[in-house]
Design a protein around this motif. Structure first.
Motif, PDB file in Angstrom:
ATOM      1  N   THR A 184      -5.312  -1.094  -5.173  1.00 57.61           N
ATOM      2  CA  THR A 184      -6.561  -0.163  -4.400  1.00 57.61           C
ATOM      3  C   THR A 184      -6.037   0.956  -5.288  1.00 57.61           C
ATOM      4  OG1 THR A 184      -4.908   0.471  -1.897  1.00 57.61           O
ATOM      5  CG2 THR A 184      -6.317  -1.750  -2.037  1.00 57.61           C
ATOM      6  N   ASP A 225     -11.535  -1.969  -5.550  1.00 53.50           N
ATOM      7  CA  ASP A 225     -11.763  -1.370  -4.374  1.00 53.50           C
ATOM      8  C   ASP A 225     -12.547  -0.008  -4.662  1.00 53.50           C
ATOM      9  OD1 ASP A 225     -10.196   0.076  -2.421  1.00 53.50           O
ATOM     10  OD2 ASP A 225      -9.578   1.256  -3.579  1.00 53.50           O
ATOM     11  N   GLN A 244       0.640  -1.124  -0.231  1.00 54.48           N
ATOM     12  CA  GLN A 244       0.325   0.022   0.113  1.00 54.48           C
ATOM     13  C   GLN A 244       0.383   1.481  -0.019  1.00 54.48           C
ATOM     14  OE1 GLN A 244      -2.817  -1.231  -0.786  1.00 54.48           O
ATOM     15  NE2 GLN A 244      -3.749   0.130   0.665  1.00 54.48           N
ATOM     16  N   ASP A 251      -8.853  -7.106  -8.158  1.00 51.72           N
ATOM     17  CA  ASP A 251      -8.619  -6.402  -6.588  1.00 51.72           C
ATOM     18  C   ASP A 251      -8.502  -4.719  -6.421  1.00 51.72           C
ATOM     19  OD1 ASP A 251      -8.419  -8.474  -3.945  1.00 51.72           O
ATOM     20  OD2 ASP A 251      -6.591  -8.584  -5.004  1.00 51.72           O
ATOM     21  N   LEU A 252      -8.289  -4.329  -7.577  1.00 53.51           N
ATOM     22  CA  LEU A 252      -8.564  -2.930  -7.605  1.00 53.51           C
ATOM     23  C   LEU A 252     -10.068  -2.408  -8.618  1.00 53.51           C
ATOM     24  CD1 LEU A 252      -7.261   0.052  -8.318  1.00 53.51           C
ATOM     25  CD2 LEU A 252      -6.261  -1.376 -10.545  1.00 53.51           C
TER      26      LEU A 252
END
Length: 269
Positions: A157, A186, A104, A182-183
């Motif tokens: 993300t 998110d 992150q 996952d992006l």
């Protein structure tokens, strides 16, 4: 005494990424050394052995690394998490290219790098005799191991993408990798990585990474997407997966045959 080679060949993937040469990859989630050996000679530049979303444990990964050892592809092990102990265990069994999920910010990127370096540069635990150094036969391994270790981190993300420049600037990060699924989740588009907002974020990340001269990778199971990402400027793209090849190929084969003889297709769901 037999004249046996002591050192491994240089990490061709790491060198290629440093030179911004396009690298064609494949995802492997079937947890099989036999499958890994079949894939080893297919002509890929890198093959991911996944431990995050596949039931791979270190012993399983070891057998797959052994199967991939004489092929064309550099094995890239995706660790289950950015965890010092998990990374240490994978390095000791011979993984030297790692894909670290869900990074992150720069602090987490530095932690990933530190886990791959011996003190004082990092926190990797020291074992003087393991598969990574040919069981103690690689001269000066403890001081040189990091030179061939390739650390790739996943940005998955919106928050991670805002930190792209800071993450890329961390010493020891060899490449960035977009996690499209996952992006998409998110960004509010679960299961739809093709959504314009997701694709715009991916394109923006690519532009920014290119401006930094930092290699950027992505998973693209659809061939048309893989072509587009390479044209966009991505350096390393996983153009499919062993699960996808098996699932799609097996379904397509029986569907064609059933159509040819007039028998309805049966699919278990």
């Amino acid at each position: 005494m037999p004249n046996l080679p002591s050192a491994k060949a240089p990490n061709a993937l790491k060198a290629a990424l440093q030179a911004q040469q396009r690298q064609f990859g494949l995802w492997s989630s079937l947890c099989s050394n036999v499958v890994a050996e079949v894939l080893a000679y297919a002509g890929y530049d890198w093959i991911v052995v996944d431990t995050e979303h596949a039931p791979n444990e270190p012993a399983d990964v070891l057998s797959q690394l052994q199967a991939l050892a004489t092929g064309t592809a550099e094995p890239v092990v995706r660790v289950a998490w950015n965890d010092t102990v998990l990374i240490k265990r994978l390095l000791d069994i011979g993984a030297r290219s790692l894909l670290v999920p869900f990074v992150q910010d720069a602090e987490e990127a530095r932690a990933a790098v530190a886990a791959t370096r011996y003190p004082p540069q990092g926190v990797r635990g020291v074992s003087v005799s393991q598969r990574a150094n040919r069981f103690g036969r690689v001269p000066n391994y403890l001081h040189k191991a990091h030179e061939e270790i390739c650390v790739l981190v996943q940005l998955e993300t919106r928050a991670a993408l805002t930190q792209l420049e800071a993450i890329a600037a961390v010493e020891g990060i060899d490449g960035l990798f977009i996690g499209p699924s996952d992006l998409a989740a998110d960004l509010g588009h679960l299961g739809n990585a093709a959504h314009p907002e997701v694709q715009a974020a991916i394109a923006d990340a690519c532009t920014r990474a290119r401006a930094l001269g930092k290699p950027l990778g992505i998973l693209a199971p659809v061939e048309a997407d893989a072509r587009r990402y390479f044209e966009m400027g991505f350096t390393f793209v996983a153009i499919g997966s062993d699960v996808g090849i098996l699932a799609n190929g097996s379904t397509s084969l029986v569907a064609r045959m059933r159509e040819a003889v007039g028998t309805p297709l049966r699919i278990a769901v």
